[in-house]
Design a protein around this motif. Structure first.
Motif, mmCIF file in Angstrom:
data_model
loop_
_atom_site.group_PDB
_atom_site.id
_atom_site.type_symbol
_atom_site.label_atom_id
_atom_site.label_comp_id
_atom_site.label_asym_id
_atom_site.label_seq_id
_atom_site.Cartn_x
_atom_site.Cartn_y
_atom_site.Cartn_z
ATOM 1 N N PHE A 1 32.391 60.236 41.995
ATOM 2 C CA PHE A 1 32.727 58.815 42.029
ATOM 3 C C PHE A 1 31.494 58.021 42.423
ATOM 4 O O PHE A 1 30.536 58.555 42.984
ATOM 5 N N THR A 2 31.515 56.745 42.089
ATOM 6 C CA THR A 2 30.424 55.847 42.443
ATOM 7 C C THR A 2 30.847 54.953 43.602
ATOM 8 O O THR A 2 32.019 54.887 43.963
ATOM 9 N N ARG A 3 29.865 54.247 44.163
ATOM 10 C CA ARG A 3 30.187 53.339 45.269
ATOM 11 C C ARG A 3 31.107 52.215 44.805
ATOM 12 O O ARG A 3 32.008 51.791 45.526
ATOM 13 N N ASP A 4 30.902 51.743 43.568
ATOM 14 C CA ASP A 4 31.770 50.697 43.026
ATOM 15 C C ASP A 4 33.206 51.200 42.906
ATOM 16 O O ASP A 4 34.166 50.480 43.200
ATOM 17 N N GLN A 5 33.349 52.457 42.451
ATOM 18 C CA GLN A 5 34.696 53.024 42.310
ATOM 19 C C GLN A 5 35.379 53.163 43.664
ATOM 20 O O GLN A 5 36.574 52.897 43.789
ATOM 21 N N LYS B 1 34.734 33.648 37.715
ATOM 22 C CA LYS B 1 33.690 32.820 37.130
ATOM 23 C C LYS B 1 32.575 33.652 36.511
ATOM 24 O O LYS B 1 31.691 33.097 35.848
ATOM 25 N N GLU B 2 32.596 34.972 36.735
ATOM 26 C CA GLU B 2 31.600 35.848 36.132
ATOM 27 C C GLU B 2 32.096 36.425 34.805
ATOM 28 O O GLU B 2 31.327 37.042 34.069
ATOM 29 N N ARG B 3 33.390 36.242 34.518
ATOM 30 C CA ARG B 3 33.955 36.728 33.261
ATOM 31 C C ARG B 3 33.768 35.652 32.181
ATOM 32 O O ARG B 3 33.886 34.460 32.464
ATOM 33 N N GLU B 4 33.522 36.077 30.971
ATOM 34 C CA GLU B 4 33.243 35.121 29.892
ATOM 35 C C GLU B 4 34.357 34.098 29.726
ATOM 36 O O GLU B 4 34.121 32.885 29.715
ATOM 37 N N GLN B 5 35.586 34.574 29.588
ATOM 38 C CA GLN B 5 36.697 33.661 29.375
ATOM 39 C C GLN B 5 37.165 33.029 30.691
ATOM 40 O O GLN B 5 37.785 31.972 30.697
ATOM 41 N N GLY B 6 36.864 33.692 31.798
ATOM 42 C CA GLY B 6 37.169 33.089 33.095
ATOM 43 C C GLY B 6 36.372 31.809 33.286
ATOM 44 O O GLY B 6 36.892 30.798 33.772
ATOM 45 N N ARG B 7 35.106 31.842 32.892
ATOM 46 C CA ARG B 7 34.270 30.630 32.967
ATOM 47 C C ARG B 7 34.833 29.537 32.068
ATOM 48 O O ARG B 7 34.794 28.353 32.406
ATOM 49 N N ARG B 8 35.343 29.968 30.916
ATOM 50 C CA ARG B 8 35.894 28.988 29.969
ATOM 51 C C ARG B 8 37.081 28.246 30.580
ATOM 52 O O ARG B 8 37.298 27.057 30.296
ATOM 53 N N LEU B 9 37.857 28.948 31.406
ATOM 54 C CA LEU B 9 39.012 28.305 32.047
ATOM 55 C C LEU B 9 38.601 27.050 32.797
ATOM 56 O O LEU B 9 39.256 26.011 32.722
ATOM 57 N N PHE B 10 37.528 27.166 33.563
ATOM 58 C CA PHE B 10 37.093 26.035 34.369
ATOM 59 C C PHE B 10 36.547 24.895 33.517
ATOM 60 O O PHE B 10 36.447 23.757 33.978
ATOM 61 N N GLY C 1 39.139 43.345 37.133
ATOM 62 C CA GLY C 1 39.292 42.244 38.070
ATOM 63 C C GLY C 1 38.927 42.618 39.485
ATOM 64 O O GLY C 1 38.830 41.761 40.361
ATOM 65 N N LEU C 2 38.720 43.915 39.731
ATOM 66 C CA LEU C 2 38.387 44.349 41.079
ATOM 67 C C LEU C 2 36.887 44.450 41.304
ATOM 68 O O LEU C 2 36.437 44.716 42.406
ATOM 69 N N SER C 3 36.107 44.245 40.268
ATOM 70 C CA SER C 3 34.656 44.288 40.436
ATOM 71 C C SER C 3 33.972 43.034 39.896
ATOM 72 O O SER C 3 32.779 42.850 40.105
ATOM 73 N N THR C 4 34.729 42.170 39.228
ATOM 74 C CA THR C 4 34.136 40.986 38.595
ATOM 75 C C THR C 4 34.884 39.723 38.992
ATOM 76 O O THR C 4 36.093 39.624 38.804
ATOM 77 N N ARG C 5 34.151 38.755 39.538
ATOM 78 C CA ARG C 5 34.763 37.469 39.901
ATOM 79 C C ARG C 5 35.180 36.723 38.641
ATOM 80 O O ARG C 5 34.610 36.911 37.576
ATOM 81 N N ARG D 1 38.887 39.504 42.711
ATOM 82 C CA ARG D 1 38.611 40.901 43.013
ATOM 83 C C ARG D 1 39.401 41.389 44.217
ATOM 84 O O ARG D 1 39.716 42.562 44.326
ATOM 85 N N ASN D 2 39.665 40.486 45.157
ATOM 86 C CA ASN D 2 40.370 40.862 46.385
ATOM 87 C C ASN D 2 41.042 39.611 46.945
ATOM 88 O O ASN D 2 40.965 38.526 46.361
ATOM 89 N N TYR D 3 41.697 39.755 48.089
ATOM 90 C CA TYR D 3 42.457 38.634 48.639
ATOM 91 C C TYR D 3 41.584 37.418 48.916
ATOM 92 O O TYR D 3 41.964 36.287 48.610
ATOM 93 N N GLU D 4 40.417 37.631 49.508
ATOM 94 C CA GLU D 4 39.553 36.506 49.839
ATOM 95 C C GLU D 4 39.071 35.788 48.582
ATOM 96 O O GLU D 4 39.021 34.557 48.523
ATOM 97 N N ASP D 5 38.738 36.563 47.554
ATOM 98 C CA ASP D 5 38.281 35.994 46.292
ATOM 99 C C ASP D 5 39.398 35.195 45.620
ATOM 100 O O ASP D 5 39.187 34.075 45.129
#
Length: 212
Positions: free
Chosen positions: A161-165, A48-57, A42-46, A76-80
């Motif tokens: 570590f990666t930039r995403d991490q 609406k970008e998740r398969e079942q998250g899209r289904r919710l809408f 949940g910290l890297s994927t919105r 992913r974060n407070y603003e999101d």
């Protein structure tokens, strides 16, 4: 006919679907349907970008209740999270949390509930802005450091570590999560998490030096 939908994000071994559903039912929710994303950060994927998250809408309608363990399941974060909650309220969906029993209802006429909702959304907006500014500052410092460093000189050990991490670590720290949970979520060692926590600009600089 309105329905109550539980959304669960199952990304680690201790976040089982059965556990999240049991928590919701113990809190008094009668769940009509469960929607779950497995193995998704949940910290890297919105949402609406998740398969079942899209289904919710697709399945939620005006008057329906969306139940989540806590608001961090939704973004992913407070603003999101703030944007997602506001979007759901505009659609007439009521968002309720298992932890702390919070209710976000755009149609409420209760002045106290309105005040609490506005205060929490305002807080999330402020924290989201602070997170973004902190990340940009760290990235800027890292780039500046890399430019000052001779690219042909010894770079040191390649970062583990990666930039995403690094972004996930920073977001989780800002959210108040502990080092152990961050380590489990990112797959980084506790020592690495502590190192990023203590010197985020240095972590960005290391990545920039290696061109990562």
């Amino acid at each position: 006919m309105t329905k109550t939908v539980l959304y669960a994000r199952v990304s680690t071994a201790d976040q089982t679907l059965d556990h999240q559903k049991a928590q919701a039912e113990a809190a008094g929710f009668k769940v009509d349907e469960v929607v779950a994303d497995h193995g998704v950060s949940g910290l890297s994927t919105r949402l609406k970008e998740r398969e079942q998250g899209r289904r919710l809408f697709d399945i939620l309608r005006r008057g329906d209740v969306l139940v989540v363990r806590w608001l961090d399941r939704l973004g992913r974060n407070y603003e999101d999270v703030k944007g997602t909650v506001e979007d759901l309220m505009r659609r007439g969906v009521i968002v309720r949390t298992v932890i702390n029993g919070m209710t976000f209802d755009g149609a409420t006429t209760d002045p106290m509930q309105k005040a609490v909702t506005n205060a929490l959304l305002g807080f999330m907006a402020a924290m989201g802005e602070a997170q973004a500014e902190a990340t940009k500052a760290a990235q800027k410092a890292g780039i500046a450091h890399a430019r000052e460093t001779d690219p042909n000189s010894y770079k040191g050990r390649k970062p583990s570590f990666t930039r995403d991490q690094v972004g996930i670590v920073r977001n989780m720290l800002a959210r108040g999560d502990g080092v152990s949970l961050i380590s489990e979520t990112t797959g980084l060692t506790r020592q690495t998490v502590y190192r990023i926590k203590g010197d985020p600009a240095g972590a960005e600089a290391t990545l920039a030096t290696w061109g990562l």
